[in-house]
Scaffold this active site. Structure first.
Site, PDB file in Angstrom:
ATOM      1  N   HIS A  51      69.585 -18.137   3.496  1.00  0.00           N
ATOM      2  CA  HIS A  51      68.919 -18.261   2.258  1.00  0.00           C
ATOM      3  C   HIS A  51      69.468 -17.553   1.223  1.00  0.00           C
ATOM      4  CE1 HIS A  51      64.900 -19.650   4.200  1.00  0.00           C
ATOM      5  NE2 HIS A  51      65.931 -20.103   4.864  1.00  0.00           N
ATOM      6  N   GLU A  53      68.339 -15.460  -0.951  1.00  0.00           N
ATOM      7  CA  GLU A  53      68.090 -14.110  -0.964  1.00  0.00           C
ATOM      8  C   GLU A  53      68.669 -13.216  -0.206  1.00  0.00           C
ATOM      9  OE1 GLU A  53      64.258 -16.663  -1.742  1.00  0.00           O
ATOM     10  OE2 GLU A  53      66.266 -16.913  -0.478  1.00  0.00           O
TER      11      GLU A  53
END
EC number: 3.5.4.33
Length: 148
Positions: A51, A53
């Site tokens: 992801h 993040e």
């Protein structure tokens, strides 16, 4: 200043979109300098943890030479999921600026709140920017997937 850094997160999201990934981007800032950035790479890397993040946290940790990101803030185009919220807590980020909410799996207040949870004894400062461009980028991506 927050919208300034969110534009860099949007640039990352657009990179993901060009790769056919869900267009989510993130940047991590310390002392008004971007020290980590990332965009979704799940399909490209065949890795469910890739992801935006998570990639931004890894990049920022490498930049600082430390897993503790004390004094750092994340700017992310979509509300983080539970996995990413956990990584945000463990990396010691002090704040997260979010471009748009994720009503199904958002872990910063939409579906659940991991970042500010008295049972977990967690508190990360969350600021909602609600930038229309973040929402539109995601909506257009998913519309194009339904058409094809």
């Amino acid at each position: 200043m927050s919208e300034f850094f969110m534009h860099y997160a949007l640039e990352e999201a657009r990179k993901a979109k060009k790769l056919g990934e869900v267009p989510v981007g993130a940047v991590i800032v310390k002392d008004d300098v971007i020290i980590g950035k990332g965009h979704n790479m799940i399909e490209t890397l065949k890795d469910s943890t890739a992801h935006a993040e998570m990639i931004a946290i890894k990049n920022a940790s490498n930049f600082l030479g430390n897993w503790r990101l004390n004094g750092c803030e994340m700017y992310v185009t979509l509300e983080p999921c539970p996995m990413c919220a956990g990584a945000i807590i463990h990396s010691r980020l002090k704040g997260v600026y979010i471009g748009t909410f994720e009503p199904n799996a958002g872990a910063c207040g939409s579906a659940i709140n991991i970042l500010q949870n008295r049972y977990l004894k967690t508190y990360v400062d969350v600021k909602w920017l609600y930038m229309e461009e973040c929402s539109i980028l995601l909506e257009d991506f998913f519309k194009s997937k339904r058409i094809n």
